[in-house]
Design a protein around this motif. Structure first.
Motif, PDB file in Angstrom:
ATOM      1  N   ALA A 100       4.889   1.923  -7.747  1.00  7.27           N
ATOM      2  CA  ALA A 100       4.368   1.395  -6.481  1.00  7.27           C
ATOM      3  C   ALA A 100       2.866   1.572  -6.384  1.00  7.27           C
ATOM      4  O   ALA A 100       2.309   2.564  -6.873  1.00  7.27           O
ATOM      5  CB  ALA A 100       5.047   2.098  -5.303  1.00  7.27           C
ATOM      6  N   GLU A 102       0.067   2.319  -3.707  1.00 10.69           N
ATOM      7  CA  GLU A 102       0.117   2.958  -2.398  1.00 10.69           C
ATOM      8  C   GLU A 102      -1.077   3.884  -2.210  1.00 10.69           C
ATOM      9  O   GLU A 102      -1.902   4.067  -3.117  1.00 10.69           O
ATOM     10  CB  GLU A 102       1.413   3.756  -2.272  1.00 10.69           C
ATOM     11  N   GLN A 103      -1.147   4.504  -1.051  1.00  6.36           N
ATOM     12  CA  GLN A 103      -2.182   5.506  -0.791  1.00  6.36           C
ATOM     13  C   GLN A 103      -1.766   6.825  -1.442  1.00  6.36           C
ATOM     14  O   GLN A 103      -0.592   7.206  -1.390  1.00  6.36           O
ATOM     15  CB  GLN A 103      -2.367   5.708   0.712  1.00  6.36           C
ATOM     16  N   GLN A 116      -6.372   3.859  -2.942  1.00 11.63           N
ATOM     17  CA  GLN A 116      -5.278   3.023  -3.431  1.00 11.63           C
ATOM     18  C   GLN A 116      -5.013   3.357  -4.900  1.00 11.63           C
ATOM     19  O   GLN A 116      -5.928   3.301  -5.729  1.00 11.63           O
ATOM     20  CB  GLN A 116      -5.620   1.533  -3.282  1.00 11.63           C
ATOM     21  N   ARG A 119       1.284   4.553  -8.481  1.00 15.47           N
ATOM     22  CA  ARG A 119       2.076   5.774  -8.699  1.00 15.47           C
ATOM     23  C   ARG A 119       3.328   5.417  -9.485  1.00 15.47           C
ATOM     24  O   ARG A 119       4.074   4.511  -9.111  1.00 15.47           O
ATOM     25  CB  ARG A 119       2.475   6.416  -7.374  1.00 15.47           C
ATOM     26  N   TRP A 137      -0.521   9.266 -11.239  1.00 13.24           N
ATOM     27  CA  TRP A 137      -1.322   8.479 -10.308  1.00 13.24           C
ATOM     28  C   TRP A 137      -2.528   7.934 -11.063  1.00 13.24           C
ATOM     29  O   TRP A 137      -3.234   8.678 -11.750  1.00 13.24           O
ATOM     30  CB  TRP A 137      -1.810   9.332  -9.146  1.00 13.24           C
TER      31      TRP A 137
END
Length: 241
Positions: A100, A102-103, A116, A119, A137
């Motif tokens: 994904a 994501e933050q 951003q 992950r 990440w």
């Protein structure tokens, strides 16, 4: 001739160990005491007999499990888990469970300096047995062209068009949360080795943050320590033992 109780229990445990998956957990000593209607002392003596046969093993704080050769990882140089697994003749596989954009959590943002990220969470297997849950990440701009299939087939080190400088790895202890325990096939609360790795580019800037969770009974880290130079006395003489 009547057999001693702990020998009977040992025979039962031997039979179980021979058909169980390597690394699988045995019931606790308290549970076995109840099952066999025997004292903890008797159960422990039976377990020790089976351990002498090399069929089971135990680690402090973890319990008893079917014997397995631990996955050993060397820490002297930057490399992937997969390369080390394959280097000792084991089949290495990875299964991606989450992918994904994501933050990032705060602990990751402080290294990658971005809001951003891509992950990826995966399970690493050696000869079909799970031995690690890894979360990576990567800044979203670096991972923009990567697919789920890409990261399942090859490590990030091979996928990113970046020259790497090295990494800092921090190792600590933890216990298995339900989701990770399920992926690793171990009881909730089992001891884990938690490793955080921050990988940098040639300029020394972090470009990857990863967290690795290893079952404590399946993993060993190996480091060769070179002999330090003998210290010097104020007079310039070398001090030796």
């Amino acid at each position: 001739m009547r057999r001693i109780r702990y020998q009977e229990i040992a025979d039962d445990l031997r039979s179980r160990a021979k058909v169980a998956a390597p690394g699988s957990m045995l019931p606790s000593e308290a549970e076995m005491s109840k099952e066999f209607e025997a004292s903890r002392v008797t159960v422990r003596r039976a377990l020790e007999l089976v351990r002498e046969d090399g069929l089971i093993s135990a680690r402090q704080g973890f319990g008893w499990f079917v014997a397995i050769e631990p996955v050993r990882q060397r820490l002297e140089s930057l490399g992937t888990i997969e390369s080390q697994i394959e280097g000792v003749g084991k089949l290495s596989e990875r299964k991606v469970s989450e992918f994904a954009f994501e933050q990032p959590p705060a602990r990751v943002r402080k290294f990658l300096k971005t809001d951003q990220v891509l992950r990826v969470k995966r399970v690493n297997l050696a000869d079909g047995e799970p031995f690690a849950v890894v979360t990576v990440w990567c800044p979203a701009d670096l991972g923009a062209n990567l697919s789920r299939q890409d990261v399942e087939q090859r490590p990030f080190y091979e996928l990113l068009d970046v020259v790497l400088r090295g990494a800092t790895q921090t190792i600590g202890a933890d216990s298995a949360e339900p989701a990770d325990a399920k992926l690793l096939g171990i009881p909730v609360g089992s001891p884990l080795l938690r490793c955080q790795r921050v990988t940098t580019n040639r300029q020394g800037e972090p470009i990857l943050v990863s967290e690795h969770l290893f079952p404590a009974h399946r993993t060993e880290f190996v480091v060769d320590l070179p002999l330090a130079e003998p210290s010097m006395s104020p007079s310039g003489l070398r001090l030796v033992d």
